[in-house]
Design a protein around this motif. Structure first.
Motif, PDB file in Angstrom:
ATOM      1  N   ASP A 161       0.554  12.490  -1.435  1.00 22.68           N
ATOM      2  CA  ASP A 161       0.933  12.111  -0.075  1.00 22.68           C
ATOM      3  C   ASP A 161       0.243  10.840   0.401  1.00 22.68           C
ATOM      4  O   ASP A 161       0.880   9.984   1.042  1.00 22.68           O
ATOM      5  N   ARG A 162      -1.026  10.691   0.078  1.00 17.76           N
ATOM      6  CA  ARG A 162      -1.740   9.502   0.557  1.00 17.76           C
ATOM      7  C   ARG A 162      -1.230   8.233  -0.122  1.00 17.76           C
ATOM      8  O   ARG A 162      -1.021   7.208   0.521  1.00 17.76           O
ATOM      9  N   LEU A 163      -1.039   8.293  -1.448  1.00 10.99           N
ATOM     10  CA  LEU A 163      -0.492   7.132  -2.155  1.00 10.99           C
ATOM     11  C   LEU A 163       0.906   6.793  -1.652  1.00 10.99           C
ATOM     12  O   LEU A 163       1.242   5.622  -1.437  1.00 10.99           O
ATOM     13  N   ALA A 164       1.723   7.830  -1.454  1.00  9.61           N
ATOM     14  CA  ALA A 164       3.094   7.595  -1.009  1.00  9.61           C
ATOM     15  C   ALA A 164       3.123   6.936   0.362  1.00  9.61           C
ATOM     16  O   ALA A 164       3.868   5.967   0.584  1.00  9.61           O
ATOM     17  N   GLU A 165       2.317   7.426   1.288  1.00 11.27           N
ATOM     18  CA  GLU A 165       2.320   6.838   2.620  1.00 11.27           C
ATOM     19  C   GLU A 165       1.734   5.431   2.612  1.00 11.27           C
ATOM     20  O   GLU A 165       2.209   4.541   3.331  1.00 11.27           O
ATOM     21  N   GLY A 166       0.728   5.197   1.778  1.00 12.31           N
ATOM     22  CA  GLY A 166       0.166   3.853   1.675  1.00 12.31           C
ATOM     23  C   GLY A 166       1.190   2.861   1.152  1.00 12.31           C
ATOM     24  O   GLY A 166       1.260   1.715   1.639  1.00 12.31           O
ATOM     25  N   PHE A 167       2.006   3.299   0.192  1.00 11.22           N
ATOM     26  CA  PHE A 167       3.022   2.396  -0.357  1.00 11.22           C
ATOM     27  C   PHE A 167       4.142   2.181   0.659  1.00 11.22           C
ATOM     28  O   PHE A 167       4.666   1.070   0.796  1.00 11.22           O
ATOM     29  N   ARG A 168       4.535   3.233   1.368  1.00  8.90           N
ATOM     30  CA  ARG A 168       5.549   3.062   2.412  1.00  8.90           C
ATOM     31  C   ARG A 168       5.087   2.046   3.455  1.00  8.90           C
ATOM     32  O   ARG A 168       5.880   1.210   3.928  1.00  8.90           O
ATOM     33  N   ALA A 169       3.812   2.108   3.826  1.00 11.27           N
ATOM     34  CA  ALA A 169       3.284   1.182   4.832  1.00 11.27           C
ATOM     35  C   ALA A 169       3.389  -0.258   4.344  1.00 11.27           C
ATOM     36  O   ALA A 169       3.698  -1.167   5.132  1.00 11.27           O
ATOM     37  N   LEU A 170       3.142  -0.461   3.071  1.00 12.99           N
ATOM     38  CA  LEU A 170       3.287  -1.812   2.515  1.00 12.99           C
ATOM     39  C   LEU A 170       4.726  -2.298   2.650  1.00 12.99           C
ATOM     40  O   LEU A 170       4.985  -3.423   3.084  1.00 12.99           O
ATOM     41  N   LEU A 171       5.668  -1.449   2.281  1.00 15.61           N
ATOM     42  CA  LEU A 171       7.069  -1.853   2.302  1.00 15.61           C
ATOM     43  C   LEU A 171       7.574  -2.083   3.726  1.00 15.61           C
ATOM     44  O   LEU A 171       8.421  -2.949   3.964  1.00 15.61           O
ATOM     45  N   ARG A 172       7.055  -1.304   4.676  1.00 14.81           N
ATOM     46  CA  ARG A 172       7.481  -1.478   6.069  1.00 14.81           C
ATOM     47  C   ARG A 172       6.995  -2.794   6.663  1.00 14.81           C
ATOM     48  O   ARG A 172       7.525  -3.246   7.689  1.00 14.81           O
ATOM     49  N   SER A 173       6.009  -3.421   6.034  1.00 14.22           N
ATOM     50  CA  SER A 173       5.443  -4.653   6.596  1.00 14.22           C
ATOM     51  C   SER A 173       6.443  -5.803   6.601  1.00 14.22           C
ATOM     52  O   SER A 173       6.317  -6.745   7.383  1.00 14.22           O
ATOM     53  N   GLY A 174       7.398  -5.769   5.691  1.00 13.27           N
ATOM     54  CA  GLY A 174       8.352  -6.867   5.589  1.00 13.27           C
ATOM     55  C   GLY A 174       7.850  -8.037   4.773  1.00 13.27           C
ATOM     56  O   GLY A 174       8.581  -9.011   4.561  1.00 13.27           O
ATOM     57  N   SER A 175       6.604  -7.970   4.312  1.00 16.28           N
ATOM     58  CA  SER A 175       6.025  -9.069   3.528  1.00 16.28           C
ATOM     59  C   SER A 175       5.928  -8.741   2.050  1.00 16.28           C
ATOM     60  O   SER A 175       5.383  -9.520   1.272  1.00 16.28           O
ATOM     61  N   VAL A 176       6.446  -7.580   1.670  1.00 18.26           N
ATOM     62  CA  VAL A 176       6.323  -7.115   0.291  1.00 18.26           C
ATOM     63  C   VAL A 176       7.705  -6.872  -0.301  1.00 18.26           C
ATOM     64  O   VAL A 176       8.524  -6.163   0.290  1.00 18.26           O
ATOM     65  N   SER A 177       7.969  -7.470  -1.438  1.00 12.38           N
ATOM     66  CA  SER A 177       9.178  -7.183  -2.209  1.00 12.38           C
ATOM     67  C   SER A 177       8.773  -6.290  -3.378  1.00 12.38           C
ATOM     68  O   SER A 177       7.885  -6.659  -4.159  1.00 12.38           O
ATOM     69  N   ALA A 178       9.404  -5.128  -3.474  1.00  9.05           N
ATOM     70  CA  ALA A 178       9.018  -4.163  -4.511  1.00  9.05           C
ATOM     71  C   ALA A 178      10.206  -3.835  -5.401  1.00  9.05           C
ATOM     72  O   ALA A 178      11.355  -3.789  -4.949  1.00  9.05           O
ATOM     73  N   PHE A 179       9.909  -3.575  -6.678  1.00  9.98           N
ATOM     74  CA  PHE A 179      10.941  -3.323  -7.678  1.00  9.98           C
ATOM     75  C   PHE A 179      10.515  -2.163  -8.564  1.00  9.98           C
ATOM     76  O   PHE A 179       9.335  -1.996  -8.870  1.00  9.98           O
ATOM     77  N   ARG A 180      11.509  -1.385  -8.979  1.00 12.30           N
ATOM     78  CA  ARG A 180      11.276  -0.249  -9.885  1.00 12.30           C
ATOM     79  C   ARG A 180      11.777  -0.608 -11.276  1.00 12.30           C
ATOM     80  O   ARG A 180      12.938  -0.966 -11.455  1.00 12.30           O
ATOM     81  N   TYR A 181      10.873  -0.466 -12.264  1.00 11.33           N
ATOM     82  CA  TYR A 181      11.262  -0.642 -13.663  1.00 11.33           C
ATOM     83  C   TYR A 181      11.455   0.736 -14.269  1.00 11.33           C
ATOM     84  O   TYR A 181      10.541   1.561 -14.276  1.00 11.33           O
TER      85      TYR A 181
END
Length: 265
Positions: free
Chosen positions: A182-202
């Motif tokens: 849960d903590r990792l997931a919420e931390g990553f969501r917060a990054l993506l919500r910032s609008g300054s991070v482009s993320a990709f799944r391999y």
């Protein structure tokens, strides 16, 4: 014994010779008095060392003092690289089994000047702390990730709030691991919500975790078979940095963009 081994042994057996050799290169042309002060050796020791270096063709006495020869310059450069490579390999020896050398599409001697931070019993998270420091200081990062820690996510969130731009390529395995925490997931969501991070799944595994900081420095995270951080290798060699950037580009091209909620919750 090969001649080059004999020559190397001649230098390695005497710290005075090495110090004098470097002093001549740094201060040339220079006289005996200046050299004696620089290496803090007696007159007898200085004379003996100078004769030895001269006899091997590494230095010569010019009109205004001692100077290195072209041969001496070449050998001193090679000696410096060898010293750096041995220093680097010695520091990595405790974790060498975990270093993904097969992923390094460059001569490993380019890492001779790299910073190596090892996990120790007294400071088991030293590599993570150094990576977090670099993350907080960077204005932009490119990330290829197979592993992550909560502290690194926290550090990146701080950096993004301060204006950092980031692109992150994550492995399928890492996303699944984050979804279960849960903590990792919420931390990553917060990054993506910032609008300054482009993320990709391999959709597959990536061979290592690396971060390129500001296009000038690359950090490789070395983990053991359980995913525990064992070392960080940090280099600003242009070829090594370009290798890191190319790896991120390669996996990003084969990846899918992530939404602001990559876990579907």
């Amino acid at each position: 014994m090969p001649n080059w081994v004999t020559e190397l042994g001649f230098l390695a057996r005497s710290e005075n010779r090495l110090r004098l050799f470097r002093a001549v290169a740094d201060k040339q042309p220079c006289g005996r008095r200046e050299l004696q002060s620089a290496v803090d050796a007696s007159r007898v020791t200085l004379s003996r060392a100078l004769r030895g270096l001269e006899s091997h063709g590494w230095i010569r006495r010019g009109v205004t003092g001692y100077e290195t020869t072209p041969l001496g310059d070449a050998d001193l450069d090679d000696l410096g690289r060898l010293k750096g490579t041995i220093r680097w390999s010695t520091e990595l020896r405790p974790v060498v089994e975990y270093v993904p050398f097969e992923c390094f599409d460059f001569e490993v001697d380019l890492l001779a000047d790299a910073e190596v931070v090892i996990s120790t019993p007294d400071n088991p998270l030293a590599p993570v702390a150094r990576a977090d420091e670099l993350m907080r200081e960077a204005g932009s990062v490119s990330v290829l990730a197979e592993t992550v820690t909560n502290s690194t996510l926290d550090s990146q969130r701080e950096a993004v709030e301060a204006g950092q731009e980031a692109e992150i390529v994550l492995s399928e395995h890492l996303l699944e691991m984050m979804a279960a925490d849960d903590r990792l997931a919420e931390g990553f969501r917060a990054l993506l919500r910032s609008g300054s991070v482009s993320a990709f799944r391999y959709d597959g595994d990536v061979p290592l975790t690396l971060v390129v900081y500001d296009g000038t420095t690359v950090g490789y995270g070395i983990v053991d078979d359980e995913g525990f951080p064992r070392a960080a290798i940090i280099s600003d060699d242009p070829i090594v940095v370009e290798h890191g950037e190319e790896l991120v580009r390669r996996y990003r091209t084969a990846s899918k963009p992530l939404s602001s909620d990559p876990f579907g919750n």
